[in-house]
Write a protein that holds these residues in place. Sequence first.
Motif, PDB file in Angstrom:
ATOM      1  N   ILE A  75       0.805  -1.225   0.000  1.00 40.36           N
ATOM      2  CA  ILE A  75       0.000   0.000   0.000  1.00 40.36           C
ATOM      3  C   ILE A  75       0.839   1.277   0.000  1.00 40.36           C
ATOM      4  CG2 ILE A  75      -1.933  -1.130   1.178  1.00 40.36           C
ATOM      5  CD1 ILE A  75      -1.070   0.382   3.754  1.00 40.36           C
ATOM      6  N   LEU A  76       0.171   2.344  -0.428  1.00 35.78           N
ATOM      7  CA  LEU A  76       0.676   3.704  -0.283  1.00 35.78           C
ATOM      8  C   LEU A  76      -0.212   4.381   0.753  1.00 35.78           C
ATOM      9  CD1 LEU A  76       0.942   4.550  -4.065  1.00 35.78           C
ATOM     10  CD2 LEU A  76       2.849   4.095  -2.530  1.00 35.78           C
ATOM     11  N   VAL A  77       0.408   5.052   1.718  1.00 34.30           N
ATOM     12  CA  VAL A  77      -0.347   5.710   2.789  1.00 34.30           C
ATOM     13  C   VAL A  77      -0.320   7.219   2.557  1.00 34.30           C
ATOM     14  CG1 VAL A  77      -0.462   6.119   5.292  1.00 34.30           C
ATOM     15  CG2 VAL A  77       0.178   3.870   4.421  1.00 34.30           C
ATOM     16  N   LYS A  78      -1.457   7.857   2.760  1.00 29.76           N
ATOM     17  CA  LYS A  78      -1.532   9.315   2.647  1.00 29.76           C
ATOM     18  C   LYS A  78      -0.670   9.942   3.737  1.00 29.76           C
ATOM     19  CE  LYS A  78      -6.160   9.291   0.689  1.00 29.76           C
ATOM     20  NZ  LYS A  78      -7.581   9.661   0.875  1.00 29.76           N
ATOM     21  N   ARG A  79      -0.013  11.029   3.400  1.00 33.01           N
ATOM     22  CA  ARG A  79       1.008  11.616   4.272  1.00 33.01           C
ATOM     23  C   ARG A  79       0.517  12.084   5.636  1.00 33.01           C
ATOM     24  NH1 ARG A  79       1.065  17.200   4.484  1.00 33.01           N
ATOM     25  NH2 ARG A  79      -0.258  18.200   2.922  1.00 33.01           N
ATOM     26  N   THR A  80      -0.743  12.352   5.800  1.00 33.03           N
ATOM     27  CA  THR A  80      -1.230  12.885   7.078  1.00 33.03           C
ATOM     28  C   THR A  80      -1.768  11.793   8.011  1.00 33.03           C
ATOM     29  OG1 THR A  80      -3.380  13.316   6.071  1.00 33.03           O
ATOM     30  CG2 THR A  80      -1.792  15.138   6.077  1.00 33.03           C
ATOM     31  N   PHE A  81      -1.625  10.536   7.645  1.00 34.84           N
ATOM     32  CA  PHE A  81      -2.171   9.432   8.437  1.00 34.84           C
ATOM     33  C   PHE A  81      -1.068   8.650   9.140  1.00 34.84           C
ATOM     34  CE2 PHE A  81      -5.580  10.486   5.644  1.00 34.84           C
ATOM     35  CZ  PHE A  81      -6.737  10.125   6.306  1.00 34.84           C
ATOM     36  N   ALA A  82      -1.408   8.050  10.278  1.00 37.32           N
ATOM     37  CA  ALA A  82      -0.477   7.220  11.047  1.00 37.32           C
ATOM     38  C   ALA A  82      -0.324   5.858  10.356  1.00 37.32           C
ATOM     39  CB  ALA A  82      -0.982   7.036  12.470  1.00 37.32           C
ATOM     40  N   ILE A  83       0.882   5.546   9.958  1.00 42.87           N
ATOM     41  CA  ILE A  83       1.149   4.342   9.170  1.00 42.87           C
ATOM     42  C   ILE A  83       0.718   3.075   9.914  1.00 42.87           C
ATOM     43  CG2 ILE A  83       2.996   2.907   8.194  1.00 42.87           C
ATOM     44  CD1 ILE A  83       4.437   5.543   7.482  1.00 42.87           C
ATOM     45  N   LEU A  84       1.082   2.948  11.169  1.00 44.31           N
ATOM     46  CA  LEU A  84       0.753   1.737  11.927  1.00 44.31           C
ATOM     47  C   LEU A  84      -0.753   1.549  12.052  1.00 44.31           C
ATOM     48  CD1 LEU A  84       1.801  -0.722  13.405  1.00 44.31           C
ATOM     49  CD2 LEU A  84       1.950   0.650  15.474  1.00 44.31           C
ATOM     50  N   LYS A  85      -1.464   2.619  12.348  1.00 47.07           N
ATOM     51  CA  LYS A  85      -2.922   2.539  12.509  1.00 47.07           C
ATOM     52  C   LYS A  85      -3.586   2.149  11.184  1.00 47.07           C
ATOM     53  CE  LYS A  85      -6.924   5.111  14.115  1.00 47.07           C
ATOM     54  NZ  LYS A  85      -7.435   6.384  14.636  1.00 47.07           N
ATOM     55  N   VAL A  86      -3.179   2.776  10.090  1.00 45.62           N
ATOM     56  CA  VAL A  86      -3.739   2.452   8.774  1.00 45.62           C
ATOM     57  C   VAL A  86      -3.442   0.990   8.430  1.00 45.62           C
ATOM     58  CG1 VAL A  86      -3.558   2.924   6.294  1.00 45.62           C
ATOM     59  CG2 VAL A  86      -3.678   4.823   7.910  1.00 45.62           C
ATOM     60  N   SER A  87      -2.235   0.547   8.673  1.00 44.20           N
ATOM     61  CA  SER A  87      -1.837  -0.840   8.363  1.00 44.20           C
ATOM     62  C   SER A  87      -2.664  -1.854   9.144  1.00 44.20           C
ATOM     63  CB  SER A  87      -0.351  -1.042   8.658  1.00 44.20           C
ATOM     64  OG  SER A  87       0.428  -0.197   7.842  1.00 44.20           O
ATOM     65  N   GLN A  88      -2.902  -1.582  10.408  1.00 50.23           N
ATOM     66  CA  GLN A  88      -3.717  -2.483  11.225  1.00 50.23           C
ATOM     67  C   GLN A  88      -5.160  -2.532  10.721  1.00 50.23           C
ATOM     68  OE1 GLN A  88      -2.822  -0.669  15.017  1.00 50.23           O
ATOM     69  NE2 GLN A  88      -1.288  -2.227  15.518  1.00 50.23           N
ATOM     70  N   GLN A  89      -5.690  -1.389  10.321  1.00 55.47           N
ATOM     71  CA  GLN A  89      -7.043  -1.356   9.776  1.00 55.47           C
ATOM     72  C   GLN A  89      -7.123  -2.112   8.449  1.00 55.47           C
ATOM     73  OE1 GLN A  89      -7.780   2.873   9.741  1.00 55.47           O
ATOM     74  NE2 GLN A  89      -8.605   2.864  11.822  1.00 55.47           N
ATOM     75  N   VAL A  90      -6.071  -2.027   7.638  1.00 52.34           N
ATOM     76  CA  VAL A  90      -6.023  -2.788   6.389  1.00 52.34           C
ATOM     77  C   VAL A  90      -6.038  -4.284   6.699  1.00 52.34           C
ATOM     78  CG1 VAL A  90      -4.563  -3.404   4.407  1.00 52.34           C
ATOM     79  CG2 VAL A  90      -4.925  -0.997   4.988  1.00 52.34           C
ATOM     80  N   GLN A  91      -5.235  -4.705   7.666  1.00 49.36           N
ATOM     81  CA  GLN A  91      -5.202  -6.123   8.050  1.00 49.36           C
ATOM     82  C   GLN A  91      -6.588  -6.611   8.451  1.00 49.36           C
ATOM     83  OE1 GLN A  91      -2.050  -5.750  11.022  1.00 49.36           O
ATOM     84  NE2 GLN A  91      -0.814  -7.201   9.839  1.00 49.36           N
ATOM     85  N   GLU A  92      -7.246  -5.865   9.313  1.00 52.86           N
ATOM     86  CA  GLU A  92      -8.567  -6.260   9.801  1.00 52.86           C
ATOM     87  C   GLU A  92      -9.595  -6.300   8.673  1.00 52.86           C
ATOM     88  OE1 GLU A  92      -9.394  -3.432  12.901  1.00 52.86           O
ATOM     89  OE2 GLU A  92      -7.764  -4.179  14.174  1.00 52.86           O
ATOM     90  N   ASN A  93      -9.597  -5.290   7.819  1.00 56.87           N
ATOM     91  CA  ASN A  93     -10.585  -5.205   6.749  1.00 56.87           C
ATOM     92  C   ASN A  93     -10.378  -6.293   5.697  1.00 56.87           C
ATOM     93  OD1 ASN A  93     -12.928  -3.672   6.105  1.00 56.87           O
ATOM     94  ND2 ASN A  93     -11.850  -2.745   4.392  1.00 56.87           N
ATOM     95  N   VAL A  94      -9.138  -6.531   5.322  1.00 52.48           N
ATOM     96  CA  VAL A  94      -8.842  -7.569   4.326  1.00 52.48           C
ATOM     97  C   VAL A  94      -9.222  -8.940   4.877  1.00 52.48           C
ATOM     98  CG1 VAL A  94      -6.971  -8.760   3.090  1.00 52.48           C
ATOM     99  CG2 VAL A  94      -7.069  -6.259   3.105  1.00 52.48           C
ATOM    100  N   LYS A  95      -8.843  -9.218   6.111  1.00 53.39           N
ATOM    101  CA  LYS A  95      -9.171 -10.509   6.740  1.00 53.39           C
ATOM    102  C   LYS A  95     -10.686 -10.713   6.774  1.00 53.39           C
ATOM    103  CE  LYS A  95      -8.749 -12.905  11.207  1.00 53.39           C
ATOM    104  NZ  LYS A  95      -8.291 -14.204  10.767  1.00 53.39           N
TER     105      LYS A  95
END
Length: 127
Positions: A75-95
Amino acid sequence: MSENKNTVSQSDELGTVHIAEEVIASIAAIAATEVDGVSGLSGAMELSELLGKKNLSRGVKIAVEGSAVTCDVFILVKRTFAILKVSQQVQENVKAHIESMTGLEAPAVNVHVVGISFEKVAKKVKS
């Protein structure tokens, strides 16, 4: 649950259901891009894209073993977002999407942050 080349199959008394791995990858791609803060997916351009066909699963790699799907999302993360938080949400949503839509387990969703998206802000022109 058995698998053939590029297809996951499940049989019951009514017959057999075949799910292409490309379908599972597309589910993962859509689920990842639904997360606020994800600018997009990143992956190597494939021949189908060069020919003008959109590949929804670009930026996703799937490995299926039995009834378990391991998913790698780039993924590419938007510059104003917390990378770890976005990544965890991606994990949960994809699963959640893979499991609810396919009936397969998704014990591992690996998120690879490959870049930050710096969106350009349009300048106001004085008239």
